[in-house]
Design a protein around this motif. Structure first.
Motif, PDB file in Angstrom:
ATOM      1  N   TYR A   1      12.927   0.874   1.607  1.00 48.46           N
ATOM      2  CA  TYR A   1      13.258   2.051   0.814  1.00 48.46           C
ATOM      3  C   TYR A   1      14.752   2.065   0.496  1.00 48.46           C
ATOM      4  CZ  TYR A   1      13.504   6.988  -0.538  1.00 48.46           C
ATOM      5  OH  TYR A   1      13.718   8.160  -1.218  1.00 48.46           O
ATOM      6  N   LEU A   2      15.577   1.657   1.458  1.00 49.32           N
ATOM      7  CA  LEU A   2      17.014   1.581   1.224  1.00 49.32           C
ATOM      8  C   LEU A   2      17.337   0.583   0.119  1.00 49.32           C
ATOM      9  CD1 LEU A   2      19.918   2.321   1.931  1.00 49.32           C
ATOM     10  CD2 LEU A   2      19.846   0.613   3.769  1.00 49.32           C
ATOM     11  N   GLU A   3      16.579  -0.497   0.042  1.00 45.74           N
ATOM     12  CA  GLU A   3      16.777  -1.462  -1.040  1.00 45.74           C
ATOM     13  C   GLU A   3      16.571  -0.795  -2.398  1.00 45.74           C
ATOM     14  OE1 GLU A   3      14.184  -4.743  -0.370  1.00 45.74           O
ATOM     15  OE2 GLU A   3      15.261  -5.458   1.399  1.00 45.74           O
ATOM     16  N   LYS A   4      15.609   0.120  -2.461  1.00 48.51           N
ATOM     17  CA  LYS A   4      15.395   0.876  -3.702  1.00 48.51           C
ATOM     18  C   LYS A   4      16.629   1.711  -4.022  1.00 48.51           C
ATOM     19  CE  LYS A   4      10.977  -0.040  -4.677  1.00 48.51           C
ATOM     20  NZ  LYS A   4      10.515  -0.579  -5.991  1.00 48.51           N
ATOM     21  N   HIS A   5      17.184   2.359  -2.998  1.00 50.53           N
ATOM     22  CA  HIS A   5      18.392   3.157  -3.191  1.00 50.53           C
ATOM     23  C   HIS A   5      19.520   2.306  -3.768  1.00 50.53           C
ATOM     24  CE1 HIS A   5      17.957   7.001  -0.538  1.00 50.53           C
ATOM     25  NE2 HIS A   5      16.880   6.785  -1.269  1.00 50.53           N
ATOM     26  N   LEU A   6      19.701   1.131  -3.212  1.00 51.53           N
ATOM     27  CA  LEU A   6      20.779   0.258  -3.670  1.00 51.53           C
ATOM     28  C   LEU A   6      20.569  -0.154  -5.125  1.00 51.53           C
ATOM     29  CD1 LEU A   6      21.160  -1.991  -0.488  1.00 51.53           C
ATOM     30  CD2 LEU A   6      22.656  -0.122  -1.217  1.00 51.53           C
TER      31      LEU A   6
ATOM     32  N   VAL B   1       0.845  -1.198   0.000  1.00 54.66           N
ATOM     33  CA  VAL B   1       0.000   0.000   0.000  1.00 54.66           C
ATOM     34  C   VAL B   1       0.879   1.246   0.000  1.00 54.66           C
ATOM     35  CG1 VAL B   1      -1.738   1.313   1.259  1.00 54.66           C
ATOM     36  CG2 VAL B   1      -1.857  -1.190   1.224  1.00 54.66           C
ATOM     37  N   VAL B   2       1.948   1.208   0.786  1.00 56.36           N
ATOM     38  CA  VAL B   2       2.823   2.375   0.919  1.00 56.36           C
ATOM     39  C   VAL B   2       3.665   2.575  -0.335  1.00 56.36           C
ATOM     40  CG1 VAL B   2       4.672   3.432   2.271  1.00 56.36           C
ATOM     41  CG2 VAL B   2       2.908   2.070   3.421  1.00 56.36           C
ATOM     42  N   PHE B   3       4.238   1.492  -0.846  1.00 55.86           N
ATOM     43  CA  PHE B   3       5.155   1.617  -1.975  1.00 55.86           C
ATOM     44  C   PHE B   3       4.442   1.521  -3.319  1.00 55.86           C
ATOM     45  CE2 PHE B   3       7.953   0.367   1.495  1.00 55.86           C
ATOM     46  CZ  PHE B   3       8.992   1.261   1.333  1.00 55.86           C
ATOM     47  N   GLY B   4       3.486   0.609  -3.417  1.00 55.70           N
ATOM     48  CA  GLY B   4       2.727   0.467  -4.649  1.00 55.70           C
ATOM     49  C   GLY B   4       3.624   0.383  -5.867  1.00 55.70           C
ATOM     50  N   ASP B   5       3.165   0.977  -6.954  1.00 57.41           N
ATOM     51  CA  ASP B   5       3.977   1.015  -8.171  1.00 57.41           C
ATOM     52  C   ASP B   5       4.386   2.444  -8.487  1.00 57.41           C
ATOM     53  OD1 ASP B   5       1.561   2.087  -8.889  1.00 57.41           O
ATOM     54  OD2 ASP B   5       1.192   0.750 -10.587  1.00 57.41           O
TER      55      ASP B   5
ATOM     56  N   THR C   1       5.641   9.246   2.637  1.00 58.19           N
ATOM     57  CA  THR C   1       6.990   9.567   3.107  1.00 58.19           C
ATOM     58  C   THR C   1       7.046   9.616   4.624  1.00 58.19           C
ATOM     59  OG1 THR C   1       7.483  10.818   1.094  1.00 58.19           O
ATOM     60  CG2 THR C   1       8.834  11.291   3.039  1.00 58.19           C
ATOM     61  N   ARG C   2       6.055  10.233   5.242  1.00 55.41           N
ATOM     62  CA  ARG C   2       6.035  10.285   6.710  1.00 55.41           C
ATOM     63  C   ARG C   2       5.935   8.882   7.304  1.00 55.41           C
ATOM     64  NH1 ARG C   2       2.645  14.979   5.774  1.00 55.41           N
ATOM     65  NH2 ARG C   2       0.768  13.703   6.073  1.00 55.41           N
ATOM     66  N   VAL C   3       5.117   8.038   6.693  1.00 56.69           N
ATOM     67  CA  VAL C   3       4.967   6.664   7.188  1.00 56.69           C
ATOM     68  C   VAL C   3       6.287   5.911   7.066  1.00 56.69           C
ATOM     69  CG1 VAL C   3       3.827   4.446   6.770  1.00 56.69           C
ATOM     70  CG2 VAL C   3       2.489   6.564   6.729  1.00 56.69           C
ATOM     71  N   ILE C   4       6.957   6.043   5.935  1.00 58.02           N
ATOM     72  CA  ILE C   4       8.245   5.371   5.735  1.00 58.02           C
ATOM     73  C   ILE C   4       9.268   5.852   6.758  1.00 58.02           C
ATOM     74  CG2 ILE C   4      10.212   5.153   4.159  1.00 58.02           C
ATOM     75  CD1 ILE C   4       8.140   5.257   1.841  1.00 58.02           C
ATOM     76  N   CYS C   5       9.324   7.151   6.971  1.00 51.50           N
ATOM     77  CA  CYS C   5      10.318   7.723   7.885  1.00 51.50           C
ATOM     78  C   CYS C   5      10.139   7.238   9.319  1.00 51.50           C
ATOM     79  CB  CYS C   5      10.253   9.249   7.851  1.00 51.50           C
ATOM     80  SG  CYS C   5      10.908   9.974   6.340  1.00 51.50           S
ATOM     81  N   HIS C   6       8.907   6.942   9.707  1.00 53.12           N
ATOM     82  CA  HIS C   6       8.630   6.562  11.088  1.00 53.12           C
ATOM     83  C   HIS C   6       8.512   5.053  11.289  1.00 53.12           C
ATOM     84  CE1 HIS C   6       7.172  10.852  11.176  1.00 53.12           C
ATOM     85  NE2 HIS C   6       7.950  10.812  12.235  1.00 53.12           N
ATOM     86  N   THR C   7       8.831   4.273  10.241  1.00 51.98           N
ATOM     87  CA  THR C   7       8.699   2.816  10.331  1.00 51.98           C
ATOM     88  C   THR C   7      10.001   2.159   9.897  1.00 51.98           C
ATOM     89  OG1 THR C   7       6.366   3.095   9.678  1.00 51.98           O
ATOM     90  CG2 THR C   7       7.264   0.847   9.703  1.00 51.98           C
ATOM     91  N   PRO C   8      10.782   1.611  10.833  1.00 52.35           N
ATOM     92  CA  PRO C   8      12.085   1.030  10.483  1.00 52.35           C
ATOM     93  C   PRO C   8      12.023  -0.006   9.364  1.00 52.35           C
ATOM     94  CG  PRO C   8      11.900   1.238  12.860  1.00 52.35           C
ATOM     95  CD  PRO C   8      10.553   1.592  12.301  1.00 52.35           C
ATOM     96  N   GLY C   9      11.027  -0.884   9.392  1.00 52.50           N
ATOM     97  CA  GLY C   9      10.932  -1.907   8.361  1.00 52.50           C
ATOM     98  C   GLY C   9      10.728  -1.323   6.975  1.00 52.50           C
TER      99      GLY C   9
ATOM    100  N   LEU D   1      21.488  10.858  -3.799  1.00 50.58           N
ATOM    101  CA  LEU D   1      20.396  10.210  -3.073  1.00 50.58           C
ATOM    102  C   LEU D   1      20.191  10.859  -1.707  1.00 50.58           C
ATOM    103  CD1 LEU D   1      21.175   6.497  -3.964  1.00 50.58           C
ATOM    104  CD2 LEU D   1      19.090   7.731  -4.575  1.00 50.58           C
ATOM    105  N   GLY D   2      21.295  11.207  -1.047  1.00 49.20           N
ATOM    106  CA  GLY D   2      21.181  11.892   0.234  1.00 49.20           C
ATOM    107  C   GLY D   2      20.504  13.244   0.094  1.00 49.20           C
ATOM    108  N   CYS D   3      20.870  13.984  -0.946  1.00 49.23           N
ATOM    109  CA  CYS D   3      20.236  15.280  -1.199  1.00 49.23           C
ATOM    110  C   CYS D   3      18.739  15.114  -1.440  1.00 49.23           C
ATOM    111  CB  CYS D   3      20.887  15.952  -2.409  1.00 49.23           C
ATOM    112  SG  CYS D   3      22.552  16.587  -2.128  1.00 49.23           S
ATOM    113  N   PHE D   4      18.398  14.115  -2.236  1.00 48.45           N
ATOM    114  CA  PHE D   4      16.985  13.885  -2.537  1.00 48.45           C
ATOM    115  C   PHE D   4      16.211  13.542  -1.268  1.00 48.45           C
ATOM    116  CE2 PHE D   4      13.453  11.121  -3.964  1.00 48.45           C
ATOM    117  CZ  PHE D   4      12.805  12.021  -4.791  1.00 48.45           C
ATOM    118  N   ASP D   5      16.794  12.713  -0.417  1.00 50.44           N
ATOM    119  CA  ASP D   5      16.103  12.318   0.811  1.00 50.44           C
ATOM    120  C   ASP D   5      15.941  13.491   1.776  1.00 50.44           C
ATOM    121  OD1 ASP D   5      15.706   9.765  -0.036  1.00 50.44           O
ATOM    122  OD2 ASP D   5      17.332   8.873   1.134  1.00 50.44           O
TER     123      ASP D   5
END
Length: 217
Positions: free
Chosen positions: A117-122, A53-57, A104-112, A182-186
């Motif tokens: 999201y980091l996997e996307k960065h990689l 739901v959070v990431f979707g497509d 974005t707020r949900v991702i930032c407050h949820t470690p899992g 990526l850091g700048c974007f985040d």
């Protein structure tokens, strides 16, 4: 009759509202379907799990990010091409501001979710590195718009890189540049998600990328 896309977006909006207000881990699928007025069976027709739901497509794939980079990389220095690439992503997110800010707020407050999201960065880094490395080369300060690695006799990180091959040096510099981007974007993304002044993500991306300077040859 609503299209599948319309139903998916309406269900995602309901779920994101709950995740944003209560916390992702505190909300169950049962909570979502109760709020949406559908059955759990119906929920799983549209999403495999809560994470989807959070990431979707909506988050660009590695291939899409690389293709966007290739639209710019031969016309401007590598850093400017990365800036243009992430600005395009920002414009797309600005077009669906409410949903992206909540996600974005949900991702930032949820470690899992941050881990996913980091996997996307990689994946983005792996896709972009060959393109950037092939343009910036391995020799001289900055290559074709690359970072200055000549701040001292042993390189900018204090280790002796004199034995590195040109290709490995270019890859290292490309990794540095991409991860800086990526850091700048985040930084821009997190600021935007909590901002209520109406400032666009694209404008914030321009501002944050502008704080970084990679010397040009």
């Amino acid at each position: 009759m609503k299209t599948r896309r319309a139903v998916t977006e309406a269900l995602a909006d309901t779920a994101l509202d709950l995740f944003d207000s209560r916390g992702f881990d505190q909300v169950t699928v049962a909570d979502v379907v109760a709020a949406a007025g559908i059955s759990q069976r119906s929920f799983f027709r549209y999403f495999s799990n809560k994470e989807d739901v959070v990431f979707g497509d909506h988050i660009p794939s590695a291939e899409e990010v690389r293709d966007e980079l290739l639209r710019h990389i031969d016309d401007v220095p590598a850093w400017d091409a990365l800036r243009a690439t992430f600005r395009t992503a920002a414009l797309q997110m600005d077009a669906d501001e409410g949903r992206w800010k909540r996600a974005t707020r949900v991702i930032c407050h949820t470690p899992g979710l941050r881990a996913r999201y980091l996997e996307k960065h990689l994946a983005w880094t792996d896709a972009l590195t060959p393109e950037i490395a092939s343009r910036i080369g391995g020799g001289g300060p900055g290559g074709s718009g690359g970072p200055d690695t000549s701040s001292g006799p042993e390189g900018s990180n204090g280790s002796d890189t004199s034995g590195s091959s040109g290709s490995s040096d270019a890859e290292l510099r490309a990794h540095t540049m991409i991860n800086t981007a990526l850091g700048c974007f985040d930084v821009a993304l997190v600021r935007w998600a909590d901002d209520d002044t109406g400032l666009s993500l694209a404008a914030l991306v321009d501002d944050v990328f502008g704080f970084v300077r990679f010397p040009r040859p």
